[in-house]
Design a protein around this motif. Structure first.
Motif, mmCIF file in Angstrom:
data_model
loop_
_atom_site.group_PDB
_atom_site.id
_atom_site.type_symbol
_atom_site.label_atom_id
_atom_site.label_comp_id
_atom_site.label_asym_id
_atom_site.label_seq_id
_atom_site.Cartn_x
_atom_site.Cartn_y
_atom_site.Cartn_z
ATOM 1 N N ALA A 1 0.829 -1.203 0.000
ATOM 2 C CA ALA A 1 0.000 0.000 0.000
ATOM 3 C C ALA A 1 0.865 1.255 0.000
ATOM 4 O O ALA A 1 0.566 2.232 -0.695
ATOM 5 C CB ALA A 1 -0.924 -0.015 1.215
ATOM 6 N N LYS A 2 1.952 1.229 0.752
ATOM 7 C CA LYS A 2 2.846 2.379 0.776
ATOM 8 C C LYS A 2 3.504 2.609 -0.576
ATOM 9 O O LYS A 2 3.595 3.746 -1.062
ATOM 10 C CB LYS A 2 3.912 2.152 1.847
ATOM 11 C CG LYS A 2 4.810 3.352 2.078
ATOM 12 C CD LYS A 2 5.785 3.086 3.214
ATOM 13 C CE LYS A 2 6.681 4.307 3.445
ATOM 14 N NZ LYS A 2 7.638 4.072 4.571
ATOM 15 N N TRP A 3 3.915 1.514 -1.225
ATOM 16 C CA TRP A 3 4.531 1.650 -2.551
ATOM 17 C C TRP A 3 3.520 2.145 -3.581
ATOM 18 O O TRP A 3 3.839 3.011 -4.403
ATOM 19 C CB TRP A 3 5.089 0.303 -2.982
ATOM 20 C CG TRP A 3 5.707 0.331 -4.353
ATOM 21 C CD1 TRP A 3 6.965 0.741 -4.677
ATOM 22 C CD2 TRP A 3 5.070 -0.048 -5.572
ATOM 23 N NE1 TRP A 3 7.157 0.632 -6.032
ATOM 24 C CE2 TRP A 3 6.022 0.158 -6.611
ATOM 25 C CE3 TRP A 3 3.821 -0.535 -5.891
ATOM 26 C CZ2 TRP A 3 5.735 -0.104 -7.937
ATOM 27 C CZ3 TRP A 3 3.531 -0.797 -7.225
ATOM 28 C CH2 TRP A 3 4.465 -0.596 -8.218
ATOM 29 N N ALA A 4 2.292 1.606 -3.519
ATOM 30 C CA ALA A 4 1.264 2.047 -4.471
ATOM 31 C C ALA A 4 0.926 3.520 -4.275
ATOM 32 O O ALA A 4 0.763 4.281 -5.237
ATOM 33 C CB ALA A 4 0.006 1.188 -4.319
ATOM 34 N N GLY A 5 0.818 3.944 -2.996
ATOM 35 C CA GLY A 5 0.551 5.360 -2.744
ATOM 36 C C GLY A 5 1.686 6.243 -3.216
ATOM 37 O O GLY A 5 1.455 7.325 -3.775
ATOM 38 N N TYR A 6 2.925 5.800 -3.012
ATOM 39 C CA TYR A 6 4.062 6.584 -3.474
ATOM 40 C C TYR A 6 4.064 6.708 -4.989
ATOM 41 O O TYR A 6 4.270 7.794 -5.536
ATOM 42 C CB TYR A 6 5.353 5.928 -2.990
ATOM 43 C CG TYR A 6 6.602 6.570 -3.552
ATOM 44 C CD1 TYR A 6 7.051 7.804 -3.071
ATOM 45 C CD2 TYR A 6 7.330 5.945 -4.563
ATOM 46 C CE1 TYR A 6 8.190 8.396 -3.594
ATOM 47 C CE2 TYR A 6 8.470 6.523 -5.093
ATOM 48 C CZ TYR A 6 8.900 7.754 -4.602
ATOM 49 O OH TYR A 6 10.020 8.340 -5.125
ATOM 50 N N ARG A 7 3.795 5.598 -5.672
ATOM 51 C CA ARG A 7 3.767 5.644 -7.131
ATOM 52 C C ARG A 7 2.627 6.526 -7.624
ATOM 53 O O ARG A 7 2.773 7.298 -8.568
ATOM 54 C CB ARG A 7 3.618 4.236 -7.703
ATOM 55 C CG ARG A 7 4.800 3.338 -7.430
ATOM 56 C CD ARG A 7 6.030 3.796 -8.174
ATOM 57 N NE ARG A 7 5.834 3.725 -9.616
ATOM 58 C CZ ARG A 7 6.727 4.155 -10.513
ATOM 59 N NH1 ARG A 7 7.862 4.703 -10.097
ATOM 60 N NH2 ARG A 7 6.487 4.050 -11.802
ATOM 61 N N HIS A 8 1.476 6.431 -6.959
ATOM 62 C CA HIS A 8 0.334 7.242 -7.368
ATOM 63 C C HIS A 8 0.641 8.728 -7.196
ATOM 64 O O HIS A 8 0.367 9.550 -8.092
ATOM 65 C CB HIS A 8 -0.891 6.853 -6.542
ATOM 66 C CG HIS A 8 -2.114 7.640 -6.881
ATOM 67 N ND1 HIS A 8 -2.747 7.553 -8.107
ATOM 68 C CD2 HIS A 8 -2.816 8.548 -6.160
ATOM 69 C CE1 HIS A 8 -3.783 8.366 -8.125
ATOM 70 N NE2 HIS A 8 -3.848 8.979 -6.951
ATOM 71 N N LEU A 9 1.208 9.085 -6.059
ATOM 72 C CA LEU A 9 1.556 10.490 -5.839
ATOM 73 C C LEU A 9 2.637 10.940 -6.805
ATOM 74 O O LEU A 9 2.643 12.088 -7.270
ATOM 75 C CB LEU A 9 2.025 10.690 -4.392
ATOM 76 C CG LEU A 9 0.930 10.500 -3.325
ATOM 77 C CD1 LEU A 9 1.556 10.652 -1.932
ATOM 78 C CD2 LEU A 9 -0.174 11.535 -3.515
#
Length: 348
Positions: free
Chosen positions: A335-343
């Motif tokens: 989830a942290k990686w997905a949020g970082y990529r999304h941002l």
């Protein structure tokens, strides 16, 4: 009396005999039914031939005779067919072909007033159709309303008798759904990756010691190990008190040692793994050191000659608590990686 027929092919093709005036009608013997003229005197025939296509300056008395002739073909059947078609097309007219296009009838003005009558009937019919459709619509709505009232009555009867259990069941399902959603959100947002990693390492070290001394000590009691892991999670989250936590751990050891007749290392394995994973630092040190001493003492007193060696299973599933902790760490990191990529994509 010799008669001559005006049927020469070179003379008759697309030609007409002009009006012939005669001073005496008695010189014409007869006019047959097919409009073929038979002239008795040859001089009259010669005069008619010489006057073809020209205006005659000779003045005759008031009697005028209009004669139309038709060409005769060599083939009789073909000639009769063409004669009939020409008669139908000409309609007994003597007008030359070059002037025939001038006799075409002008198109009549289209009559539009009957359309108004048809329009009136159409409007009346359409209004009747709309009226009938409105009646059908009202009937359909009435049927739907009646069915709705029946369903409400049936639901009211059901809730009158078993309304409270149904309401409780709906509330329970709703609470479970919201709890799972909140638990997942908490895992995604607040999973302590470092602490869970430490728990996994310490608990795995205790489990490894137990497996080395007493093979298959985990696979013999999977439910007890899972219960111990859930007990540790409840203690960390504050769902149970600390005295209850210690009491349940002692009860697990007594159940394995007294009820299942297992050895001390296997019986103490779930409690030692939980204390090493979720306890305070000094509790962890004491739990690991004490379990290691117990394993060494058990290994030294074990008689290999009298006891049969138990074969270890090569394919073993990890304990459920450790698997759940590892899964929580993976969800948090993903989830942290997905949020970082999304941002990152939003910023770019």
């Amino acid at each position: 009396m010799t008669s001559y027929a005006l049927s020469s092919s070179s003379f008759c093709r697309n030609s007409r005999i002009p009006a012939i005036s005669s001073s005496s009608l008695s010189r014409i013997p007869h006019l047959n039914v097919n409009n073929k003229l038979t002239l008795a005197p040859p001089q009259f025939l010669k005069a008619s031939v010489s006057l073809r296509g020209f205006s005659v300056p000779v003045k005759f008395p008031s009697a005028r005779l209009r004669v139309s002739t038709r060409c005769e073909k060599e083939d009789t059947n073909k000639g009769e067919t063409e004669d009939e078609a020409e008669r139908f097309a000409r309609r007994e007219s003597t007008m030359p072909d070059r002037f025939r296009h001038l006799t075409k009838e002008a198109p009549d003005t289209p009559v539009r007033w009957p359309w108004f009558i048809a329009l009136a009937f159409l409007v009346y019919a359409w209004r009747a159709v709309l009226f009938e459709l409105s009646n059908w619509r009202n009937t359909a709505f009435a049927i739907v309303r009646f069915l709705g009232d029946l369903s409400k009555l049936a639901l009211a009867l059901v809730f009158h008798f078993i309304g409270d259990p149904i309401t409780s069941l709906i509330a329970l399902v709703e609470t479970a759904i919201y709890s799972v959603r909140a638990f997942y959100s908490g895992i995604v947002a607040y999973t302590p990756v470092r602490e869970l990693t430490t728990v996994i390492l310490l608990a795995s070290s205790v489990l490894a010691i137990g497996e080395a001394v007493a093979p298959n000590s985990i696979s013999k009691q999977p439910y007890v190990v899972t219960l111990a892991g859930l007990l540790g999670y409840a203690a960390v989250q504050g769902y149970i008190s600390e005295p209850l936590f210690w009491t349940v751990l002692v009860g697990l050891y007594g159940y394995s040692r007294l009820m299942k007749k297992r050895d001390d290392v296997t019986s103490a394995l779930p409690s030692a793994a939980v204390l090493a994973g979720v306890g305070e630092p000094w509790v962890r040190v004491v739990a690991i050191a004490g379990y290691l001493a117990l394993a060494m003492y058990h290994n030294s007193t074990k008689k290999s000659s009298s006891e049969e060696e138990e074969g270890q299973s090569l394919r073993k599933a990890p304990p459920v608590p450790l698997l759940a902790a590892a899964l929580a760490i993976g969800v948090r990191l993903a989830a942290k990686w997905a949020g970082y990529r999304h941002l990152t994509w939003m910023i770019v």
